[in-house]
Design a protein around this motif. Structure first.
Motif, mmCIF file in Angstrom:
data_model
loop_
_atom_site.group_PDB
_atom_site.id
_atom_site.type_symbol
_atom_site.label_atom_id
_atom_site.label_comp_id
_atom_site.label_asym_id
_atom_site.label_seq_id
_atom_site.Cartn_x
_atom_site.Cartn_y
_atom_site.Cartn_z
ATOM 1 N N ARG A 144 0.836 -1.216 0.000
ATOM 2 C CA ARG A 144 0.000 0.000 0.000
ATOM 3 C C ARG A 144 0.860 1.251 0.000
ATOM 4 O O ARG A 144 0.603 2.206 -0.741
ATOM 5 C CB ARG A 144 -0.928 0.000 1.223
ATOM 6 N N ALA A 145 1.902 1.253 0.834
ATOM 7 C CA ALA A 145 2.770 2.433 0.928
ATOM 8 C C ALA A 145 3.479 2.719 -0.385
ATOM 9 O O ALA A 145 3.677 3.885 -0.748
ATOM 10 C CB ALA A 145 3.797 2.237 2.047
ATOM 11 N N LEU A 146 3.863 1.661 -1.095
ATOM 12 C CA LEU A 146 4.614 1.832 -2.348
ATOM 13 C C LEU A 146 3.710 1.846 -3.579
ATOM 14 O O LEU A 146 4.188 2.087 -4.688
ATOM 15 C CB LEU A 146 5.651 0.715 -2.487
ATOM 16 N N GLY A 147 2.417 1.576 -3.374
ATOM 17 C CA GLY A 147 1.475 1.626 -4.486
ATOM 18 C C GLY A 147 1.684 0.533 -5.508
ATOM 19 O O GLY A 147 1.588 0.779 -6.718
ATOM 20 N N VAL A 148 1.974 -0.691 -5.042
ATOM 21 C CA VAL A 148 2.198 -1.813 -5.963
ATOM 22 C C VAL A 148 1.226 -2.940 -5.627
ATOM 23 O O VAL A 148 0.518 -2.898 -4.616
ATOM 24 C CB VAL A 148 3.650 -2.334 -5.874
ATOM 25 N N GLY A 149 1.181 -3.969 -6.498
ATOM 26 C CA GLY A 149 0.267 -5.084 -6.307
ATOM 27 C C GLY A 149 0.655 -5.971 -5.141
ATOM 28 O O GLY A 149 1.749 -5.869 -4.584
ATOM 29 N N GLY A 150 -0.279 -6.861 -4.774
ATOM 30 C CA GLY A 150 -0.041 -7.771 -3.659
ATOM 31 C C GLY A 150 1.076 -8.769 -3.946
ATOM 32 O O GLY A 150 1.329 -9.131 -5.088
ATOM 33 N N MET A 151 1.752 -9.197 -2.886
ATOM 34 C CA MET A 151 2.851 -10.168 -3.007
ATOM 35 C C MET A 151 2.734 -11.205 -1.909
ATOM 36 O O MET A 151 2.062 -11.005 -0.894
ATOM 37 C CB MET A 151 4.212 -9.474 -2.882
ATOM 38 N N ARG A 152 3.436 -12.312 -2.125
ATOM 39 C CA ARG A 152 3.577 -13.339 -1.097
ATOM 40 C C ARG A 152 5.045 -13.719 -0.990
ATOM 41 O O ARG A 152 5.722 -13.893 -2.009
ATOM 42 C CB ARG A 152 2.756 -14.581 -1.440
ATOM 43 N N ILE A 153 5.535 -13.806 0.235
ATOM 44 C CA ILE A 153 6.907 -14.247 0.470
ATOM 45 C C ILE A 153 6.843 -15.682 0.990
ATOM 46 O O ILE A 153 6.310 -15.921 2.077
ATOM 47 C CB ILE A 153 7.617 -13.338 1.489
ATOM 48 N N PRO A 154 7.318 -16.660 0.221
ATOM 49 C CA PRO A 154 7.201 -18.060 0.639
ATOM 50 C C PRO A 154 8.002 -18.350 1.906
ATOM 51 O O PRO A 154 8.975 -17.660 2.218
ATOM 52 C CB PRO A 154 7.750 -18.843 -0.561
ATOM 53 N N GLU A 155 7.578 -19.390 2.619
ATOM 54 C CA GLU A 155 8.215 -19.732 3.893
ATOM 55 C C GLU A 155 9.699 -20.017 3.743
ATOM 56 O O GLU A 155 10.478 -19.788 4.661
ATOM 57 C CB GLU A 155 7.515 -20.936 4.527
ATOM 58 N N ARG A 156 10.104 -20.527 2.570
ATOM 59 C CA ARG A 156 11.523 -20.872 2.392
ATOM 60 C C ARG A 156 12.426 -19.637 2.404
ATOM 61 O O ARG A 156 13.644 -19.758 2.504
ATOM 62 C CB ARG A 156 11.719 -21.663 1.100
ATOM 63 N N MET A 157 11.813 -18.436 2.324
ATOM 64 C CA MET A 157 12.599 -17.200 2.393
ATOM 65 C C MET A 157 12.713 -16.654 3.809
ATOM 66 O O MET A 157 13.393 -15.665 4.041
ATOM 67 C CB MET A 157 11.979 -16.115 1.491
ATOM 68 N N HIS A 158 12.050 -17.288 4.760
ATOM 69 C CA HIS A 158 12.002 -16.737 6.116
ATOM 70 C C HIS A 158 13.385 -16.626 6.758
ATOM 71 O O HIS A 158 13.634 -15.710 7.536
ATOM 72 C CB HIS A 158 11.073 -17.574 6.999
ATOM 73 N N ASP A 159 14.280 -17.565 6.459
ATOM 74 C CA ASP A 159 15.628 -17.497 7.045
ATOM 75 C C ASP A 159 16.338 -16.214 6.622
ATOM 76 O O ASP A 159 17.004 -15.556 7.426
ATOM 77 C CB ASP A 159 16.455 -18.716 6.639
ATOM 78 N N ALA A 160 16.194 -15.866 5.335
ATOM 79 C CA ALA A 160 16.821 -14.633 4.839
ATOM 80 C C ALA A 160 16.197 -13.412 5.489
ATOM 81 O O ALA A 160 16.877 -12.428 5.786
ATOM 82 C CB ALA A 160 16.684 -14.543 3.318
ATOM 83 N N ILE A 161 14.889 -13.470 5.743
ATOM 84 C CA ILE A 161 14.195 -12.345 6.365
ATOM 85 C C ILE A 161 14.603 -12.187 7.822
ATOM 86 O O ILE A 161 14.826 -11.078 8.312
ATOM 87 C CB ILE A 161 12.671 -12.537 6.258
ATOM 88 N N LEU A 162 14.713 -13.311 8.530
ATOM 89 C CA LEU A 162 14.934 -13.260 9.972
ATOM 90 C C LEU A 162 16.394 -13.138 10.370
ATOM 91 O O LEU A 162 16.693 -12.914 11.540
ATOM 92 C CB LEU A 162 14.342 -14.519 10.623
ATOM 93 N N TRP A 163 17.304 -13.255 9.416
ATOM 94 C CA TRP A 163 18.723 -13.180 9.751
ATOM 95 C C TRP A 163 19.048 -11.804 10.326
ATOM 96 O O TRP A 163 18.848 -10.781 9.679
ATOM 97 C CB TRP A 163 19.561 -13.459 8.504
ATOM 98 N N HIS A 164 19.501 -11.753 11.571
ATOM 99 C CA HIS A 164 19.808 -10.521 12.297
ATOM 100 C C HIS A 164 18.582 -9.632 12.504
ATOM 101 O O HIS A 164 18.712 -8.428 12.729
ATOM 102 C CB HIS A 164 20.897 -9.717 11.575
ATOM 103 N N THR A 165 17.377 -10.219 12.438
ATOM 104 C CA THR A 165 16.155 -9.469 12.714
ATOM 105 C C THR A 165 15.711 -9.792 14.127
ATOM 106 O O THR A 165 15.369 -10.935 14.424
ATOM 107 C CB THR A 165 15.043 -9.837 11.708
ATOM 108 N N ARG A 166 15.720 -8.807 15.013
ATOM 109 C CA ARG A 166 15.443 -9.044 16.423
ATOM 110 C C ARG A 166 14.138 -8.398 16.899
ATOM 111 O O ARG A 166 13.584 -8.811 17.899
ATOM 112 C CB ARG A 166 16.604 -8.516 17.281
#
Length: 231
Positions: A144-166
């Motif tokens: 919504r903030a960027l004015g683009v279409g909907g997306m889905r981030i698959p579960e297999r990407m969660h490690d990349a997302i959570l790396w150093h995310t506290r």
């Protein structure tokens, strides 16, 4: 959320306590409570004055400037970075135009007399079971903030997302950057929309391994079809 609605109904200060930078959490709550049309302005004298972007809300160094810029929306302060005229925000003085005040608490708080009981923001470590829902909500906010279409981030990407995310604020930032990178024609374009330097965004994405797995982010065709249907 019911606590927040009660606080707003009473014109009370909404105080947040938790890990990391709580300003993005306050901004997200502002959007849920009031919508994105009402302005959210940070008042932090240690930060440069700036207009807002998809990545960062606007900042003003004094209460009087923040109140003027918010135009009846919300003002957010950090209790350890108070403006010199922060007394203008105290509930004992009427805040003009119905402005809502968010306070992000620090251990050395000077504004305890201004506050209702703080809303405690749970750390990401205590919300592992909510991870899929949180990511979905942050994707919706980012698109919504960027004015683009909907997306889905698959579960297999969660490690990349959570790396150093506290903290939740870190998670929101990571998702916003992924959505910007996926939807833009180039890294430079994504960086421009986020209000950051292309070299910084490239370094961040390579360090986390985001660029290597960006193709796995999927466009949410069902959500985009729903958005295209007439009301």
């Amino acid at each position: 959320m019911s606590e927040l609605l009660t606080a707003v109904a009473r014109c009370a200060v909404i105080a947040l306590r938790g890990e990391g930078d709580l300003v993005p959490i306050a901004h997200a709550l502002h959007r849920q409570l009031f919508g994105s049309q009402r302005r959210f302005v940070v008042c932090d004298p240690r930060r440069h004055e700036r207009e807002g972007s998809a990545r960062l809300p606007p900042n003003r160094k004094t209460s009087v400037l923040a109140l003027s810029a918010s135009a009846g929306g919300s003002v957010c302060i950090r209790s350890n970075h108070l403006p010199s005229d922060y007394d203008l925000l105290a509930p004992s003085r009427r805040i003009v135009n119905g402005t809502q005040l968010f306070v992000c608490l620090n251990s050395d708080d000077q504004v305890i007399d201004m506050l209702c009981p703080p809303v405690r923001v749970a750390s990401l470590a205590h919300r592992v079971s909510d991870l899929d829902r949180l990511i979905s909500e942050y994707i919706a906010d980012a698109t919504r903030a960027l004015g683009v279409g909907g997306m889905r981030i698959p579960e297999r990407m969660h490690d990349a997302i959570l790396w150093h995310t506290r903290a939740l604020a870190d998670l929101e930032k990571v998702v916003m950057r992924i959505v910007a990178l996926k939807s833009a024609a180039s890294v430079s374009e994504a960086a421009r929309r986020l209000g950051m330097a292309p070299v910084s965004l490239t370094r961040w994405a390579r360090h986390r391994g985001i660029l290597a797995v960006l193709d796995e982010v999927e466009w949410d065709s069902e959500r985009n079809k729903s958005a295209d249907r007439p009301a």
